[in-house]
Design an enzyme around this catalytic site. Structure first.
Site, PDB file in Angstrom:
ATOM      1  N   TYR A 161      23.488  82.162 115.338  1.00 24.08           N
ATOM      2  CA  TYR A 161      24.458  83.019 115.374  1.00 24.08           C
ATOM      3  C   TYR A 161      24.822  83.571 113.933  1.00 24.08           C
ATOM      4  O   TYR A 161      25.179  84.556 113.644  1.00 24.08           O
ATOM      5  CB  TYR A 161      25.859  82.313 116.034  1.00 24.08           C
ATOM      6  CG  TYR A 161      27.151  83.038 115.967  1.00 24.08           C
ATOM      7  CD1 TYR A 161      27.226  83.936 116.927  1.00 24.08           C
ATOM      8  CD2 TYR A 161      28.190  82.880 115.010  1.00 24.08           C
ATOM      9  CE1 TYR A 161      28.446  84.721 116.950  1.00 24.08           C
ATOM     10  CE2 TYR A 161      29.265  83.518 114.983  1.00 24.08           C
ATOM     11  CZ  TYR A 161      29.440  84.433 115.903  1.00 24.08           C
ATOM     12  OH  TYR A 161      30.638  85.078 115.971  1.00 24.08           O
ATOM     13  N   THR A 196      39.956  84.112 121.487  1.00 27.63           N
ATOM     14  CA  THR A 196      39.606  85.223 122.247  1.00 27.63           C
ATOM     15  C   THR A 196      38.801  84.434 123.276  1.00 27.63           C
ATOM     16  O   THR A 196      38.704  83.241 123.436  1.00 27.63           O
ATOM     17  CB  THR A 196      38.519  86.077 121.584  1.00 27.63           C
ATOM     18  OG1 THR A 196      37.521  85.441 121.204  1.00 27.63           O
ATOM     19  CG2 THR A 196      39.131  86.739 120.317  1.00 27.63           C
TER      20      THR A 196
END
Length: 253
Positions: A161, A196
């Protein structure tokens, strides 16, 4: 006067999270939206929220990993509004979504690594490629790529990532240099830990010490990120290109 009065804007991953918050804020500031997402139902929900507030929105179902769908997405903006003024490249996945959360470099599979790079980096390049061509024909525009604090610092257990988001930052800087003369600004926003759906599925939880590192000692809100994206797309940032805006509560300070 609204910050994006009569401007057309394309937001990928507009069906949820930062993408949805950005669409809603852009609409309140006068933009006409293309809400792009692989999830049609989620995109329609965002478009309904925009329309409920008097905004204009068209939904485009698009997988940003498929070139023909990306070209169709950009073409839809031109067909609908005649030009493309702003683009927000927001699609991304976490390490946990490919089963690589908390893994060291030697542990991640080839498949997980390739998926992270494909979705988080290559898709941003692919979208930019066609957005930039459209903006060149329109005489200018503004692009904001959603990177991450992982594009600015290292994070444990998330090297794939981190690599993908560092790539987004580098791509942003290079594209900004290439296209400034054409009146196109390219910037990146680097959110910290934001509330989120993707963070909810992350291997990093609010109980882990890493969340308490920011000076503000809380997760951020999607509309706090959207505000930064709006500014970078607006004429108030007319002399800003090739920059990264960290919206992270002080994490990278």
């Amino acid at each position: 006067m609204p910050a994006l009065e009569a401007k057309s804007a394309l937001v990928t991953g507009g069906g949820s999270g930062i993408g949805r918050a950005t669409c809603e804020l852009f609409a309140r500031e006068g933009a006409r939206l293309i809400v792009a997402d692989i999830d049609k139902e989620a995109a329609e929900q965002t478009a309904d929220l925009v329309r409920a507030e008097g905004g204009e929105a068209r939904v485009v179902v698009a997988d940003v990993n498929r070139v023909e769908q990306v070209t169709a997405m950009v073409a839809a903006a031109i067909e609908t509004y005649g030009r493309l003024d702003c683009a927000v490249n927001n699609v991304g996945i976490s390490a946990s979504q490919v089963g690589a959360g908390g893994q060291r470099v030697g542990d991640i599979s080839e498949e997980a690594w390739e998926r992270l790079i494909c979705v988080n980096l290559t898709s941003v390049w692919r979208c930019m490629k066609y957005e930039l061509l459209a903006m060149e024909r329109s005489g200018g525009g503004a692009i904001v790529n959603i990177a991450s604090i992982a594009g600015l610092v290292g994070l444990p257990g998330a090297h794939g990532y981190v690599a993908s988001k560092h790539g987004v930052v580098g791509l942003t800087k290079a594209a900004a240099m290439d296209h400034a003369a054409a009146g196109i600004r390219v910037n990146a926003v680097c959110p910290g830990y934001i509330d989120t759906p993707m963070r909810a599925n992350s291997w990093v939880s609010p109980e882990r010490p890493i969340i308490t590192r920011p000076a503000m000692k809380r997760t951020g809100k999607t509309d706090e990120v959207a505000g930064g994206v709006l500014w970078l797309c607006s004429d108030q940032a007319s002399f800003v290109t090739g920059t990264t805006l960290a919206i992270d509560g002080g994490y990278t300070s």
